[in-house]
Enzyme design. Sequence first.
Site, mmCIF file in Angstrom:
data_model
loop_
_atom_site.group_PDB
_atom_site.id
_atom_site.type_symbol
_atom_site.label_atom_id
_atom_site.label_comp_id
_atom_site.label_asym_id
_atom_site.label_seq_id
_atom_site.Cartn_x
_atom_site.Cartn_y
_atom_site.Cartn_z
ATOM 1 N N SER A 1 -11.693 -13.705 -15.519
ATOM 2 C CA SER A 1 -11.976 -14.105 -14.144
ATOM 3 C C SER A 1 -11.065 -13.453 -13.109
ATOM 4 O O SER A 1 -11.445 -13.343 -11.954
ATOM 5 C CB SER A 1 -11.919 -15.621 -14.023
ATOM 6 O OG SER A 1 -10.796 -16.148 -14.687
ATOM 7 N N HIS B 1 -18.404 -16.019 -16.091
ATOM 8 C CA HIS B 1 -18.600 -14.941 -15.113
ATOM 9 C C HIS B 1 -19.580 -13.881 -15.615
ATOM 10 O O HIS B 1 -19.881 -12.931 -14.906
ATOM 11 C CB HIS B 1 -17.271 -14.255 -14.781
ATOM 12 C CG HIS B 1 -16.391 -15.067 -13.888
ATOM 13 N ND1 HIS B 1 -16.629 -15.220 -12.538
ATOM 14 C CD2 HIS B 1 -15.280 -15.782 -14.153
ATOM 15 C CE1 HIS B 1 -15.685 -15.992 -12.010
ATOM 16 N NE2 HIS B 1 -14.859 -16.347 -12.970
ATOM 17 N N LYS C 1 -21.840 -20.801 -10.986
ATOM 18 C CA LYS C 1 -21.599 -19.440 -10.499
ATOM 19 C C LYS C 1 -22.956 -18.768 -10.248
ATOM 20 O O LYS C 1 -23.662 -19.195 -9.340
ATOM 21 C CB LYS C 1 -20.690 -18.700 -11.474
ATOM 22 C CG LYS C 1 -19.267 -19.287 -11.378
ATOM 23 C CD LYS C 1 -18.268 -18.757 -12.339
ATOM 24 C CE LYS C 1 -16.892 -19.367 -12.006
ATOM 25 N NZ LYS C 1 -16.071 -19.648 -13.180
HETATM 26 C C1 PLP Z 1 -15.236 -20.858 -13.419
HETATM 27 C C2 PLP Z 1 -14.873 -20.916 -14.838
HETATM 28 C C3 PLP Z 1 -14.867 -22.121 -15.530
HETATM 29 C C4 PLP Z 1 -15.080 -23.439 -14.856
HETATM 30 O O1 PLP Z 1 -16.436 -23.663 -14.615
HETATM 31 P P1 PLP Z 1 -16.874 -25.049 -13.968
HETATM 32 O O2 PLP Z 1 -18.301 -25.191 -14.361
HETATM 33 O O3 PLP Z 1 -16.653 -24.917 -12.495
HETATM 34 O O4 PLP Z 1 -16.008 -26.102 -14.579
HETATM 35 C C5 PLP Z 1 -14.601 -22.098 -16.881
HETATM 36 N N1 PLP Z 1 -14.353 -20.945 -17.528
HETATM 37 C C6 PLP Z 1 -14.344 -19.760 -16.891
HETATM 38 C C7 PLP Z 1 -14.055 -18.508 -17.646
HETATM 39 C C8 PLP Z 1 -14.593 -19.720 -15.527
HETATM 40 O O5 PLP Z 1 -14.550 -18.549 -14.889
#
Ligand code: PLP
Length: 376
Positions: free
Chosen positions: A168, A196, A227
């Site tokens: 990320s 991602h 996302k």
């Molecule tokens: C954004 C992210 C999360 C968290 O996701 P949520 O659904 O907002 O809890 C978990 N793992 C990774 C790799 C992320 O980038």
Amino acid sequence: MTALIQRSGPGRVQVDDRALVNLASCDYLGLSGDPRVLAAAHQALDRWGLGSAAGRTLSGNTTLHRELEHRLAAWVGCEDAVLHGSCWSANAAVFGTLAALDAQTGSATAVFSDRLNHASIIDAIRTQRRTLSELVLYDHDDLDGLRRSLTAAAGEHTKVIVTDGVFSMEGDQAPLADLCALAGEFGAILVVDDSHGTGVVGATGRGSGEAQGVLGRVDVLTGTLGKALGGAIGGFVAGSASFTAALRKHSRPYLFSNNPPPAMVAGALAALDVLENDAEPLAVLRARVRQLRDGVARLRLTTYEGDHPIVPIILGDEDRAAAVSTALLDEGVFTTPLRFPMVPRGTARLRLQVSAAHSATAIDQVLGALARHAQD
Ligand SMILES: *Cc1c(COP(=O)(O)O)cnc(C)c1O
């Protein structure tokens, strides 16, 4: 404190009464405002109300939730999937379930985790630390180091390799094909958090597995609905029928916490429809990513190579990262500086996140501002 947003839509935000290009969002396909996604969410809101006021083990187990689980599983090439309130919870659920299975069978699990894995993976492992026999942090993408650790731990009953699909803070992809092969060789379970990657990488957006030719070969895949798949809330775990059945029995967030509400589930279903039937959002995203990455290369800014819409501009010094971010804000470009502890000390950066909702003109505006403020 982070700026307060007065209004937002795909690719843009309003702060202090000024409209800004938003480069600090994971709405990669711009689906958070897509009319098809919104129509589906509106319909579900009218039909189901705001929420079930109940988790999946009570009266919150709707046909809509089950439909999304089937769709997600098929889409990523797994037998089944289990929705959770977030990917944070989904990761907690995976390690909680592995620990519960260990307790049942008297087995012990050794976990091998990439050093740059997301905080939710780190915390999920930490929570189960007492029941895990061993935790090995391997250096980022260091397959040789991982192999040595796996060899040294040869006596363990269960081995689990866990990695982000796309990291990320860097936007780079884990070497999934190699990790699949290593997992196979050592009889390890491969867990990939593709938050991602889902909807973003791979020819049709199915994620890191598709991008690297191992779709459906990852044992346990977690992802988010927050996302690319509409940008709202929700997470999922996809895997074999036996592992997902174990999750429904042992995942504490699944048993004791609400699932995403029906309108969000319907929105995610519509987002999958868009991905399956309309190639344009992904094509536009990729064109904009190319445009920004080519421009960043021409400016000779330090970044990570790749093709992901996360384009980090490494500035090093924390104050400088903050100052550049403020200068960009004055030019109508909203980015957030990432500092310790989100990234290692001395590697402060701006994380630019491209969306299909950005126009080519908006990307040019960003590049102009970077030329004036981010160059040495
Ligand atoms: C954004 C992210 C999360 C968290 O996701 P949520 O659904 O907002 O809890 C978990 N793992 C990774 C790799 C992320 O980038």
